[in-house]
Scaffold this active site. Structure first.
Site, PDB file in Angstrom:
ATOM      1  N   GLU A 134      -3.810   2.521  -7.118  1.00  0.00           N
ATOM      2  CA  GLU A 134      -4.192   3.623  -6.233  1.00  0.00           C
ATOM      3  C   GLU A 134      -3.255   4.799  -6.497  1.00  0.00           C
ATOM      4  OE1 GLU A 134      -3.478   2.656  -2.102  1.00  0.00           O
ATOM      5  OE2 GLU A 134      -1.422   2.220  -2.638  1.00  0.00           O
ATOM      6  N   HIS A 193       0.853  -1.195   0.000  1.00  0.00           N
ATOM      7  CA  HIS A 193       0.000   0.000   0.000  1.00  0.00           C
ATOM      8  C   HIS A 193       0.889   1.246   0.000  1.00  0.00           C
ATOM      9  CE1 HIS A 193      -2.851   3.062   1.370  1.00  0.00           C
ATOM     10  NE2 HIS A 193      -3.799   2.262   0.923  1.00  0.00           N
TER      11      HIS A 193
END
Length: 255
Positions: free
Chosen positions: A172, A100
């Site tokens: 993302e 992430h």
């Protein structure tokens, strides 16, 4: 979602980040269970580590799958503060988020570390959600394609075809996380098509068309329908909106 080799089942995952005590997590999931039971997509919640055993227990027999937000790549050892893939496997965790942007940014995770974690996840029957994406500077300098394809190539290094087919990738854009900014559906779809094309160059058509790719970055009930109408977007990795049962269920039930 339509792939050339058959249907790709949409997958929507909620990343709770460092929010919710055990009691708050239980309350949220108990609210979610009836709201998402008719969902046509795969539903995943990713609570903090300490909440995983309880959430795994109360989601048993429901259509909600459970993911971890991170893990270390070693099975055990003197790694203070870390959680191993073996520990997650023994809890019957389904998914694990790897790489992430917050892990890369604040904890200096590299593509090489991400690659080790992906391999360890597969060794322990966990399905990784590999996160890739560019910063605002990289976007403004026109190097999105270069940055994202490099993250994919280094992340997937030496993974087998059958592993990559099971994998989920989340695009993302870092400039859209927690900022309220969102890539347009067309922008997101373009980069996701590039990711699929990068995987195709490494593993061929069948693997690339089987692979599910999510969009993550300020996903909301008001944006999900359009995002999910795009040809290459197979789901969403949801941040803030996954902390409210009404918002997350509205996203999950986007159809």
């Amino acid at each position: 979602m339509k792939g050339v080799y058959g249907l790709r089942k949409a997958i929507i995952a909620g990343n709770w980040k460092m929010h919710n005590t055990i009691d708050e997590s239980v309350k949220l999931v108990e609210e979610l269970i009836p709201k998402v039971k008719e969902a046509e997509c795969e539903v995943v919640v990713c609570p903090p580590f300490i909440c995983l055993p309880k959430i795994r227990e109360i989601t048993e027999g429901t259509n909600i799958k459970v993911g971890a937000q991170n893990m270390y790549f070693e099975e055990k050892g003197a790694f203070t503060g870390e959680v191993s893939p073996l520990m997650l496997e023994k809890l019957n965790i389904d998914y694990v988020i790897i790489g992430h942007s917050e892990r890369r940014q604040y904890f200096k995770e590299t593509d090489q570390t991400v690659n080790k974690k992906l391999k360890a996840a597969f060794e322990h029957n966990l399905i990784p959600i590999l996160c890739v994406g560019e910063t605002l500077d990289e976007k403004e300098n026109g190097v999105t394609e270069e940055v994202v394809s490099k993250q994919v190539k280094l992340g997937l290094f030496e993974l087998k075809e059958e592993q990559v087919e099971k994998l989920v990738i989340a695009y993302e854009p870092i400039w859209a996380i927690g900022t309220g900014k969102t890539a347009t559906s067309e922008e997101a779809n373009e980069v996701i098509a590039l990711i699929r094309s990068t995987v195709k160059s490494l593993y061929g058509d069948k693997v690339a068309e089987s692979l599910r790719i999510q969009y993550g970055g300020s996903v909301k009930p008001s944006t999900i329908k359009e995002q999910m109408s795009m040809s290459d977007i197979d789901g969403a990795l949801v941040g803030g909106a996954s902390l409210k049962a009404n918002d997350f269920s509205a996203i999950v039930n986007y159809k």
